[in-house]
Design a protein around this motif. Structure first.
Motif, PDB file in Angstrom:
ATOM      1  N   PHE A   1      44.678  31.857  43.046  1.00 33.84           N
ATOM      2  CA  PHE A   1      43.608  31.240  42.264  1.00 33.84           C
ATOM      3  C   PHE A   1      43.719  31.621  40.789  1.00 33.84           C
ATOM      4  O   PHE A   1      43.631  30.761  39.893  1.00 33.84           O
ATOM      5  CB  PHE A   1      42.256  31.677  42.829  1.00 33.84           C
ATOM      6  CG  PHE A   1      41.076  31.317  41.984  1.00 33.84           C
ATOM      7  CD1 PHE A   1      40.552  30.038  41.994  1.00 33.84           C
ATOM      8  CD2 PHE A   1      40.488  32.266  41.148  1.00 33.84           C
ATOM      9  CE1 PHE A   1      39.447  29.709  41.196  1.00 33.84           C
ATOM     10  CE2 PHE A   1      39.392  31.944  40.362  1.00 33.84           C
ATOM     11  CZ  PHE A   1      38.872  30.670  40.384  1.00 33.84           C
ATOM     12  N   GLU A   2      43.937  32.894  40.512  1.00 34.18           N
ATOM     13  CA  GLU A   2      43.999  33.340  39.120  1.00 34.18           C
ATOM     14  C   GLU A   2      45.308  32.910  38.455  1.00 34.18           C
ATOM     15  O   GLU A   2      45.313  32.483  37.287  1.00 34.18           O
ATOM     16  CB  GLU A   2      43.850  34.868  39.047  1.00 34.18           C
ATOM     17  CG  GLU A   2      42.483  35.392  39.473  1.00 34.18           C
ATOM     18  CD  GLU A   2      41.372  35.023  38.508  1.00 34.18           C
ATOM     19  OE1 GLU A   2      41.628  34.330  37.492  1.00 34.18           O
ATOM     20  OE2 GLU A   2      40.208  35.410  38.764  1.00 34.18           O
TER      21      GLU A   2
ATOM     22  N   ILE B   1      48.323  35.471  32.272  1.00 34.54           N
ATOM     23  CA  ILE B   1      48.046  36.705  31.525  1.00 34.54           C
ATOM     24  C   ILE B   1      46.732  37.322  31.996  1.00 34.54           C
ATOM     25  O   ILE B   1      46.639  38.520  32.264  1.00 34.54           O
ATOM     26  CB  ILE B   1      48.010  36.420  30.008  1.00 34.54           C
ATOM     27  CG1 ILE B   1      49.373  35.927  29.537  1.00 34.54           C
ATOM     28  CG2 ILE B   1      47.568  37.663  29.244  1.00 34.54           C
ATOM     29  CD1 ILE B   1      49.416  35.533  28.083  1.00 34.54           C
ATOM     30  N   LEU B   2      45.683  36.463  32.079  1.00 34.05           N
ATOM     31  CA  LEU B   2      44.396  36.957  32.556  1.00 34.05           C
ATOM     32  C   LEU B   2      44.510  37.414  34.013  1.00 34.05           C
ATOM     33  O   LEU B   2      43.919  38.426  34.403  1.00 34.05           O
ATOM     34  CB  LEU B   2      43.341  35.853  32.441  1.00 34.05           C
ATOM     35  CG  LEU B   2      41.935  36.203  32.972  1.00 34.05           C
ATOM     36  CD1 LEU B   2      41.344  37.374  32.206  1.00 34.05           C
ATOM     37  CD2 LEU B   2      41.020  34.974  32.887  1.00 34.05           C
ATOM     38  N   ALA B   3      45.315  36.686  34.787  1.00 34.39           N
ATOM     39  CA  ALA B   3      45.482  37.027  36.193  1.00 34.39           C
ATOM     40  C   ALA B   3      46.064  38.428  36.341  1.00 34.39           C
ATOM     41  O   ALA B   3      45.614  39.229  37.169  1.00 34.39           O
ATOM     42  CB  ALA B   3      46.374  36.008  36.882  1.00 34.39           C
ATOM     43  N   LYS B   4      47.094  38.733  35.545  1.00 36.70           N
ATOM     44  CA  LYS B   4      47.726  40.047  35.636  1.00 36.70           C
ATOM     45  C   LYS B   4      46.732  41.155  35.325  1.00 36.70           C
ATOM     46  O   LYS B   4      46.684  42.187  36.023  1.00 36.70           O
ATOM     47  CB  LYS B   4      48.906  40.105  34.675  1.00 36.70           C
ATOM     48  CG  LYS B   4      49.673  41.412  34.749  1.00 36.70           C
ATOM     49  CD  LYS B   4      50.892  41.391  33.841  1.00 36.70           C
ATOM     50  CE  LYS B   4      51.654  42.713  33.933  1.00 36.70           C
ATOM     51  NZ  LYS B   4      52.851  42.725  33.046  1.00 36.70           N
ATOM     52  N   ALA B   5      45.932  40.949  34.297  1.00 36.86           N
ATOM     53  CA  ALA B   5      44.953  41.970  33.915  1.00 36.86           C
ATOM     54  C   ALA B   5      43.901  42.164  35.014  1.00 36.86           C
ATOM     55  O   ALA B   5      43.549  43.297  35.380  1.00 36.86           O
ATOM     56  CB  ALA B   5      44.291  41.580  32.600  1.00 36.86           C
TER      57      ALA B   5
END
Length: 650
Positions: free
Chosen positions: A210-211, A217-221
């Motif tokens: 989903f992320e 980038i936001l998903a990794k964080a």
């Protein structure tokens, strides 16, 4: 659409209410004889699960008008049986009775915090409302309600996934709505994968996808930040799963039976509850309370008829400073489940009393003694009345208790002691004892309490008068013990002349049991287990209830049937009456003194084979093992109750 509290009566009595049984009998012509026989059995014992199973199996294929009364009767007895609520609902739905279905859901959902039942309800909601966009918020509310009820269950994974799929199916018309949708999904995912339950790996994988499909980038964080919480949830899940796999959550809730299997399950549920209360997840206070309340709700699906669990649940809520409404909701539901439990009623009354609502407590006690008028209920009510309203209120309760057919001597003793100790009114206490003596003269415990009271007053005159009345009016089996108590009283408080006079009267009353008066003399000097002579010395007195010929004459048997110089517990020479379950003890007066001799096995010595083998197996050399104290051995043997062998066995 909201679930509502149950409205059906779910008391713990053993029989089916007559009115309900009559309603169920209106379709008798459509039912088999086997069914009617089973129904007769549950009318007597409504926890006969085998008979209920037979009845339900028969009506499931019949018209709902025939089946409905049976379902109602069954769920009145087993209101936490989620599987049978489902079958009842399915039967109504197949019959096209939407109105009945709606009412059934409102009744069962809070009674049965079961994941499958809630999933069925949510499917009903979505099917009823259809794809109407205007109903979206109402469905979301229903899902949230379901998560509040069973979202903490380790088996709730499918419910979370269905909620996620429902949010994903939302049709948006602009970027703002799409952004709100994505944020709602993100929040729901983040609530789900930190909840220890089955299939967490799958939910985490879905969240990862989903992320990453939106912003890598936001998903990794986010994944780096939330990964430890997910891993901790997996760890707690494995630990919690061990507890839930050990307990049974779909067993019908019957009255406690004390069986080994049942006690094992109770123990396992308690271990689960203790595990949750230890807070292994280090949850915040509010989250921990939700987790523990959910665990109690699961335990009570099976232990619904166990007062201890209800009391423990309510006391937990008190310990975490829950509102009075929360605590009382548990107590009132518990009393509905265990309406014969005095423990639960008393604990509830004490809680309400602690809140200062004394009139409410009075109302609870009044209802209790009306429905269950047992002595302990009146006694506890009387003590509350004294605490809350004073002596006059307690006396009114005592007056009510005296009029009850359930009145026992315990009520009189409690009232008298209350007057003496709390109200400092010995005269009123004496009057209560005197009035009660007319009803309970033949109750040894009542008499003992009266004597204890008079002794505290140092009222020797009335004590003697009471004993004189007792030794002439009690049944034959109670008189010997009362003579002994009378004798003990004179020894401790009378003069030597009064003791000797009483012993003379006692000897005349029991001429064949203590003809020489030697046993009365022993009793005169004896204090508790301190005796003026040894057991072996008393053995030389011989059994006083046996004549020289060893046979009892008819007249002697009649007079001494219940008469012995000792009480039943202390007489080391008693011979058990015919038909007793205990063996007669031997007459030790004929035994020769014990001498230690050395026996050499060999020529000239003839022993039974088994004994000879035993002696040969003994170790040779000096004996360094335990040494028996012969005096104590004989004393213990003479005073023990040895089971009498079956006379038919040789």
């Amino acid at each position: 659409m909201e679930a509502a509290p149950p409205t059906a009566s779910t008391g713990s009595g053993t029989g089916i209410p007559p009115a309900a049984a009559t309603a169920a009998a209106s379709q008798d012509s459509l039912l088999s004889q086997r069914f009617l026989t089973a129904r007769a059995r549950v009318t007597v014992n409504r926890f006969d699960t085998q008979s209920w199973s037979l009845m339900l199996d028969e009506v499931r294929n019949k018209n709902i008008s025939v089946a409905r009364p049976v379902y109602e009767l069954f769920l009145n007895v087993f209101p936490t049986s989620d599987r049978d609520w489902v079958k009842y609902i399915d039967h109504e739905m197949l019959s096209g009775n939407a109105e009945h279905v709606e009412k059934l859901y409102k009744r069962c959902l809070k009674l049965c915090p079961d994941v499958e039942l809630w999933r069925k309800y949510l499917r009903y909601v979505t099917d009823t409302l259809g794809a109407n966009p205007e109903a979206f918020d109402e469905v979301v509310t229903s899902f949230e309600f379901a998560l509040d009820a069973v979202g903490l269950d380790i088996a709730s994974t499918k419910l979370w996934l269905e909620y996620l799929r429902f949010l994903e199916s939302q049709v948006t018309e602009n970027a703002f709505d799409e952004s709100v949708k994505m944020e709602n999904l993100r929040k729901l995912y983040q609530r789900a994968f930190v909840n220890p339950m089955d299939g967490l790996e799958g939910i985490w994988k879905r969240y990862d996808e989903f992320e990453n499909t939106r912003n890598k980038i936001l998903a990794k964080a986010l994944l780096n930040d939330l990964g430890p919480k997910y891993m901790a949830a997996r760890s707690f899940y494995r630990e919690r799963k061990n507890y839930y796999e050990a307990v049974r959550r779909h067993t019908l809730a019957i009255l406690p039976t004390g069986s080994a299997q049942e006690l094992s399950q109770v123990t396992l549920w308690k271990k689960l509850l203790n595990f949750e209360r230890e807070n292994p997840q280090n949850l915040e206070e509010d989250e921990l309370k939700l987790r523990i309340v959910f665990s109690y709700s699961q335990a009570l699906r099976v232990l619904y008829r166990f007062p201890e669990i209800w009391v423990d649940f309510a006391r937990y809520l008190v310990s975490v400073k829950s509102t009075p409404a929360e605590v009382e909701a548990v107590y009132t539901r518990g009393i509905r489940a265990c309406d014969q439990s005095l423990l639960l009623h008393f604990a509830y009354c004490d809680y309400v009393e602690s809140t200062g609502r004394l009139q409410d407590v009075t109302a609870i006690y009044e209802e209790l003694v009306r429905k269950n008028p047992v002595p302990l209920a009146y006694i506890t009510y009387m003590r509350f009345a004294r605490r809350a309203f004073g002596v006059q209120a307690a006396r009114k309760v005592f007056f009510l208790a005296r009029q009850s057919s359930a009145c026992s001597y315990h009520i009189y003793v409690t009232a008298a002691r209350m007057e003496m100790v709390v109200n400092k009114d010995p005269e009123t206490a004496k009057k209560i004892f005197a009035v009660g003596l007319e009803r309970y003269l033949k109750e040894p415990e009542y008499v003992d309490a009266f004597v204890e009271f008079l002794t505290a007053l140092n009222d020797e005159t009335n004590i003697r008068s009471l004993y004189e009345q007792l030794v002439t009016s009690l049944p034959a089996d109670l008189i010997p013990d009362m003579w002994n108590k009378f004798h003990r009283f004179e020894v401790e408080q009378g003069s030597l002349a009064s003791v000797q006079e009483l012993e003379k009267r006692k000897s005349e009353a029991f001429a064949t049991s203590d003809p020489t008066g030697i046993y009365a003399l022993v009793q005169r000097y004896r204090v508790s287990n301190l005796w003026p002579c040894s057991i072996t010395e008393m053995a030389s007195f011989s059994d006083p209830t046996v004549t020289q010929s060893g046979k009892k004459k008819k007249e002697e048997k009649r007079r001494t049937k219940h008469a012995t110089p000792f009480s039943k517990r202390e007489n080391p020479f008693r011979q058990q009456p015919s038909g007793s379950t205990h063996a007669s003890l031997p007459d030790l007066s004929s035994l020769a003194p014990f001498k230690v001799e050395t026996v050499l096995l060999g020529a000239g010595v003839s022993l039974p084979g088994a004994l000879s083998q035993f002696l040969n197996d003994l170790p040779l050399g000096t004996w360094n093992g335990p040494v028996i104290d012969i005096e104590r051995f004989f004393s213990s043997t003479l005073q023990s109750n040895i089971a009498r062998p079956d006379p038919g066995i040789r």
